[in-house]
Design a protein around this motif. Structure first.
Motif, PDB file in Angstrom:
ATOM      1  N   VAL A 198     -32.476   3.026 -62.420  1.00  0.00           N
ATOM      2  CA  VAL A 198     -33.874   3.483 -62.434  1.00  0.00           C
ATOM      3  C   VAL A 198     -33.941   4.994 -62.261  1.00  0.00           C
ATOM      4  CG1 VAL A 198     -36.066   3.386 -61.196  1.00  0.00           C
ATOM      5  CG2 VAL A 198     -34.815   1.284 -61.664  1.00  0.00           C
ATOM      6  N   TRP A 199     -33.156   5.521 -61.324  1.00  0.00           N
ATOM      7  CA  TRP A 199     -33.121   6.962 -61.134  1.00  0.00           C
ATOM      8  C   TRP A 199     -32.663   7.666 -62.409  1.00  0.00           C
ATOM      9  CZ3 TRP A 199     -35.048  10.093 -57.539  1.00  0.00           C
ATOM     10  CH2 TRP A 199     -35.350   9.586 -56.279  1.00  0.00           C
ATOM     11  N   MET A 200     -31.649   7.128 -63.073  1.00  0.00           N
ATOM     12  CA  MET A 200     -31.133   7.762 -64.281  1.00  0.00           C
ATOM     13  C   MET A 200     -32.156   7.723 -65.414  1.00  0.00           C
ATOM     14  SD  MET A 200     -27.145   6.504 -64.190  1.00  0.00           S
ATOM     15  CE  MET A 200     -26.678   7.530 -65.580  1.00  0.00           C
ATOM     16  N   THR A 201     -32.910   6.622 -65.516  1.00  0.00           N
ATOM     17  CA  THR A 201     -33.948   6.551 -66.542  1.00  0.00           C
ATOM     18  C   THR A 201     -35.031   7.587 -66.287  1.00  0.00           C
ATOM     19  OG1 THR A 201     -33.535   4.185 -66.844  1.00  0.00           O
ATOM     20  CG2 THR A 201     -35.636   5.054 -67.642  1.00  0.00           C
ATOM     21  N   ILE A 202     -35.452   7.692 -65.037  1.00  0.00           N
ATOM     22  CA  ILE A 202     -36.495   8.661 -64.692  1.00  0.00           C
ATOM     23  C   ILE A 202     -35.986  10.084 -64.889  1.00  0.00           C
ATOM     24  CG2 ILE A 202     -37.857   9.562 -62.780  1.00  0.00           C
ATOM     25  CD1 ILE A 202     -38.145   6.710 -61.780  1.00  0.00           C
ATOM     26  N   PHE A 203     -34.738  10.333 -64.514  1.00  0.00           N
ATOM     27  CA  PHE A 203     -34.170  11.662 -64.713  1.00  0.00           C
ATOM     28  C   PHE A 203     -34.070  12.002 -66.199  1.00  0.00           C
ATOM     29  CE2 PHE A 203     -31.818  12.005 -60.404  1.00  0.00           C
ATOM     30  CZ  PHE A 203     -32.992  12.480 -59.827  1.00  0.00           C
TER      31      PHE A 203
END
Length: 232
Positions: A110-115
């Motif tokens: 999720v963090w990587m998608t948002i980043f």
């Protein structure tokens, strides 16, 4: 006069091939004439090199820079995954388990998608301001660089240092920085500002988890006890 005419004809014939394609055939001459006519308007050359719609052709031409902007924010999650991947499974388990806490297996994705969305948004701002490293980019991308650094710090505090209190402080600061970044980006590129909205939602969820974990660490006597164990 016949010889002169023939000589003149040969002279005229000899001066034409370099203009039409340097003796490489009529097809090459036509391509060079088209390139010379459209040399002052690069946008008209897109259909010659790309069969996609003009917007997609422009994205294709700007692909190297866009890939760098999208990949840069992912360095933080990747490093945290390599350093603390084995210790992430218990970050929200046991007595501190929250019913609305996302599983650890989807946290970093999720963090990587948002980043990735945030990186693409920064690319849009960079492109609309003319690219390069000019003075107009100082505030929009400088503020973005600061909040990106704090985002990586939050990941380290959460998953490597297991310090929810410090993570909560950084999350509150980060929330304000992201809101400020969105307000500055909105006049430049509205889509870039809208792409930060999922990030604000995720920061709200993460801050709620950090607050609960921090309170549980301060008051361990109020934590629910495991099943089968009686209190004194």
């Amino acid at each position: 006069m016949g010889a002169g005419a023939r000589g003149g004809g040969r002279g005229g014939f000899m001066t034409r091939p370099p203009v039409r394609g340097s003796g490489q055939g009529p097809a090459s001459g036509r391509r060079q004439r088209k390139a010379s006519r459209h040399g002052e308007r690069p946008s008209r050359r897109l259909p010659l090199a790309c069969s996609l719609p003009p917007r997609f052709c422009l994205l294709r031409r700007m692909w190297p820079q866009g890939a760098i902007f999208v990949a840069l924010p992912l360095l933080g999650p990747i490093v945290v995954w390599l350093l603390a991947g084995r210790r992430m499974s218990g970050w929200c388990d046991g007595p501190r388990k929250l019913s609305w806490c996302p599983p650890h297996k989807i946290l970093l994705p999720v963090w990587m998608t948002i980043f990735s969305l945030m990186g693409y948004a920064s690319y849009l701002v960079w492109k609309d301001l003319g690219g390069g490293f000019g003075r107009p980019l100082a505030l929009p991308l400088g503020l973005y660089a600061v909040q990106l650094t704090i985002s990586w710090t939050v990941l380290i505090l959460f998953f490597a240092a297991h310090a929810p209190g410090l993570a909560l402080l950084h999350l509150l600061l980060l929330f304000g920085l992201v809101v400020s970044t969105a307000l500055i980006w909105h006049p430049i590129n509205k889509l870039a500002a809208l792409l930060l909205l999922p990030y604000l939602v995720w920061l709200t969820v993460t801050a709620s988890i950090a607050y609960r974990l921090w309170m549980d660490s301060l008051c361990p006597e109020h934590q629910p006890q495991p099943a089968g164990q009686k209190s004194d």
